[in-house]
Every structure is written in C-alpha cells, then in structure tokens.
Design a protein around this motif. Structure first.
Motif, mmCIF file in Angstrom:
data_model
loop_
_atom_site.group_PDB
_atom_site.id
_atom_site.type_symbol
_atom_site.label_atom_id
_atom_site.label_comp_id
_atom_site.label_asym_id
_atom_site.label_seq_id
_atom_site.Cartn_x
_atom_site.Cartn_y
_atom_site.Cartn_z
ATOM 1 N N TYR A 117 0.864 -1.170 0.000
ATOM 2 C CA TYR A 117 0.000 0.000 0.000
ATOM 3 C C TYR A 117 0.904 1.225 0.000
ATOM 4 O O TYR A 117 1.801 1.348 0.832
ATOM 5 C CB TYR A 117 -0.894 0.018 1.235
ATOM 6 C CG TYR A 117 -1.891 -1.114 1.306
ATOM 7 C CD1 TYR A 117 -2.832 -1.303 0.295
ATOM 8 C CD2 TYR A 117 -1.915 -1.980 2.391
ATOM 9 C CE1 TYR A 117 -3.759 -2.336 0.366
ATOM 10 C CE2 TYR A 117 -2.835 -3.010 2.477
ATOM 11 C CZ TYR A 117 -3.755 -3.184 1.457
ATOM 12 O OH TYR A 117 -4.666 -4.213 1.530
ATOM 13 N N THR A 118 0.653 2.158 -0.907
ATOM 14 C CA THR A 118 1.571 3.283 -1.060
ATOM 15 C C THR A 118 1.517 4.250 0.115
ATOM 16 O O THR A 118 2.548 4.808 0.511
ATOM 17 C CB THR A 118 1.283 4.053 -2.356
ATOM 18 O OG1 THR A 118 -0.077 4.495 -2.340
ATOM 19 C CG2 THR A 118 1.526 3.179 -3.577
ATOM 20 N N SER A 119 0.346 4.478 0.678
ATOM 21 C CA SER A 119 0.208 5.405 1.812
ATOM 22 C C SER A 119 -1.064 5.049 2.564
ATOM 23 O O SER A 119 -2.077 5.744 2.445
ATOM 24 C CB SER A 119 0.163 6.862 1.318
ATOM 25 O OG SER A 119 0.109 7.752 2.406
ATOM 26 N N GLU A 125 -4.646 3.067 -2.267
ATOM 27 C CA GLU A 125 -3.890 2.551 -3.412
ATOM 28 C C GLU A 125 -3.094 1.310 -3.033
ATOM 29 O O GLU A 125 -2.286 1.320 -2.103
ATOM 30 C CB GLU A 125 -2.925 3.597 -3.962
ATOM 31 C CG GLU A 125 -2.141 3.065 -5.158
ATOM 32 C CD GLU A 125 -1.125 4.049 -5.699
ATOM 33 O OE1 GLU A 125 -0.596 3.791 -6.803
ATOM 34 O OE2 GLU A 125 -0.860 5.067 -5.043
ATOM 35 N N LEU A 127 -0.475 -1.499 -4.791
ATOM 36 C CA LEU A 127 0.404 -1.595 -5.951
ATOM 37 C C LEU A 127 1.103 -2.946 -5.949
ATOM 38 O O LEU A 127 1.625 -3.377 -4.924
ATOM 39 C CB LEU A 127 1.429 -0.455 -5.938
ATOM 40 C CG LEU A 127 2.164 -0.212 -7.254
ATOM 41 C CD1 LEU A 127 2.464 1.258 -7.440
ATOM 42 C CD2 LEU A 127 3.453 -1.018 -7.328
ATOM 43 N N ASN A 172 11.688 7.151 -5.575
ATOM 44 C CA ASN A 172 10.398 6.596 -5.963
ATOM 45 C C ASN A 172 10.133 5.302 -5.199
ATOM 46 O O ASN A 172 10.957 4.386 -5.216
ATOM 47 C CB ASN A 172 10.379 6.342 -7.471
ATOM 48 C CG ASN A 172 9.045 5.786 -7.924
ATOM 49 O OD1 ASN A 172 8.857 4.574 -7.984
ATOM 50 N ND2 ASN A 172 8.113 6.665 -8.234
ATOM 51 N N PRO A 173 8.985 5.177 -4.504
ATOM 52 C CA PRO A 173 8.777 4.013 -3.633
ATOM 53 C C PRO A 173 8.724 2.690 -4.368
ATOM 54 O O PRO A 173 9.241 1.683 -3.862
ATOM 55 C CB PRO A 173 7.454 4.324 -2.921
ATOM 56 C CG PRO A 173 6.770 5.339 -3.784
ATOM 57 C CD PRO A 173 7.863 6.135 -4.408
ATOM 58 N N SER A 174 8.122 2.653 -5.543
ATOM 59 C CA SER A 174 8.065 1.397 -6.293
ATOM 60 C C SER A 174 9.460 0.926 -6.674
ATOM 61 O O SER A 174 9.775 -0.270 -6.588
ATOM 62 C CB SER A 174 7.205 1.559 -7.548
ATOM 63 O OG SER A 174 5.895 1.917 -7.218
#
Length: 212
Positions: A117-119, A125, A127, A172-174
């Motif tokens: 989960y991004t945030s 979201e 991912l 970038n987190p991904s």
C-alpha cells in the motif's frame, strides 16, 4: 514458537461514504465508520490501484524510465508502471500493456515480486510489482504525450540501482521497494516469487482480481 508476522484484515462498519472531490485521475472519499467505541471520519484518496514492472535482462540490467512528477517537482527514475483503470483487466495484463506502452519492450516470463500500500493512512492505493524477464523489442512503438513526452529510458546495472537506493539518490517508492525485494529474492534463488496470476485479495477495489 514465534507468531508469524503478518498484517491482519480488519473491517469497520461504514455508516456514510461520499465522494467529496471527483478528480481527473482519482477521487477524494469521506468515510464515517465505527471503530471500537468511536465514530470516526476520514478523508482519503480513492485509488484505482496500480502495477509496476521490474524488468531484468540477461545481463542483470534493470529497465528504468525517468519521468516528471509535478507534485514533488522532480524528474524521477522509476519503474515502468500504470493504473488499473481498464475495466476487468487482470493486473498482469495491465503490466504487460504498460511495459510495452512506456518502453517498447515485451517480456516472456512474468512473476509477482512484491505488493504494498503506497500510503495506507491516506490512500487505498494498492500496488503490485512484477518481475519481467525474457525482454525483447515490442512489435509496435507507442507515441507518448504529456509527462511522458520527454521520458528517458535506460538500462541500468542491477548493482547500480541498489547503490542508488542505499545512497538515497532515488526516492520513488516502487523503485526502492522493487530493488530491495529483488535483491533479497535473488539471494534466495528467486524462491519467494509468486505466479503471474496470483490472487490479490488485499486489493480494496478490484475484486475481480482477488480469486474470490
């Protein structure tokens, strides 16, 4: 015996749920829900979800893109990625489409590398990151517009990606999660990889992709 470390599914009774802002790409939703002895109101980004692709070639190079991101005022190095905004499209098919559209490459071998989960405090979201191998040129070259118009595409040695992550030169987190996950997975002979069609029960919106 140590208890398995794992997130726990929890549900709260939602009494109200309204879109308070309908955006161009995603919306802002306001929920009122009961948790414990409290009625709580929270606003969050109601997101389609997304996929990203860690494309690794036979020379141990990673396929990266550099793209302008307006909210942070940066041209970031990223993985090829895209939204799950096509109705009834399975995530792996979305990943294949995004890889071809953003880089003009296709891959023969696909596996699930990581999910996150991004945030989770402010967005739903979810991912999923795929590991893609067996890269060849796509049969079609795609036109790119808007932020993608000046996008740079580069093959970067895996070791250089790892160095950039550990030195905090890329944010970038991904990309950060994928590089660290791939390094760990490679050390374990890729035994932690999931099948390309692995169900995704933690995705909050795309129930067609959960295997339920």
């Amino acid at each position: 015996m140590t208890e398995l470390l794992e997130d726990e599914v929890a549900s709260a009774v939602v009494s109200e749920s309204d879109v308070v802002f309908a955006g161009h790409v995603w919306d802002i939703r306001k929920d009122t829900f009961r948790y414990g002895d409290s009625d709580i109101v929270r606003d969050y980004v109601d997101h389609t979800g997304a996929v990203a692709i860690f494309a690794l070639d036979e020379h141990d190079r990673v396929l990266l893109i550099k793209q302008y991101r307006h909210p942070v005022g940066m041209r970031e190095w990223e993985l090829p990625a895209g939204l799950l905004d096509e109705a009834n499209e399975h995530p792996v098919e979305a990943a294949k489409r995004e890889l071809a559209e953003e880089t003009d490459y296709v891959a023969a071998e696909w596996n699930v590398l990581s999910e996150f989960y991004t945030s989770p405090g402010g967005s739903n979201e979810a991912l999923r990151i795929y590991l893609a191998r067996g890269l060849t040129a796509a049969p079609e070259v795609f036109a790119r517009t808007e932020e993608e118009a000046d996008m740079e595409i580069r093959w970067v040695p895996f070791a250089d990606c790892l160095d950039a992550v550990l030195a905090r030169r890329v944010q970038n987190p991904s990309l950060v999660i994928a590089v660290l996950a791939a390094f760990a997975a490679k050390e374990r002979n890729w035994s932690s990889l999931g099948a390309a069609d692995l169900p995704w029960p933690r995705h909050p919106n795309n129930w067609a992709h959960t295997g339920r």
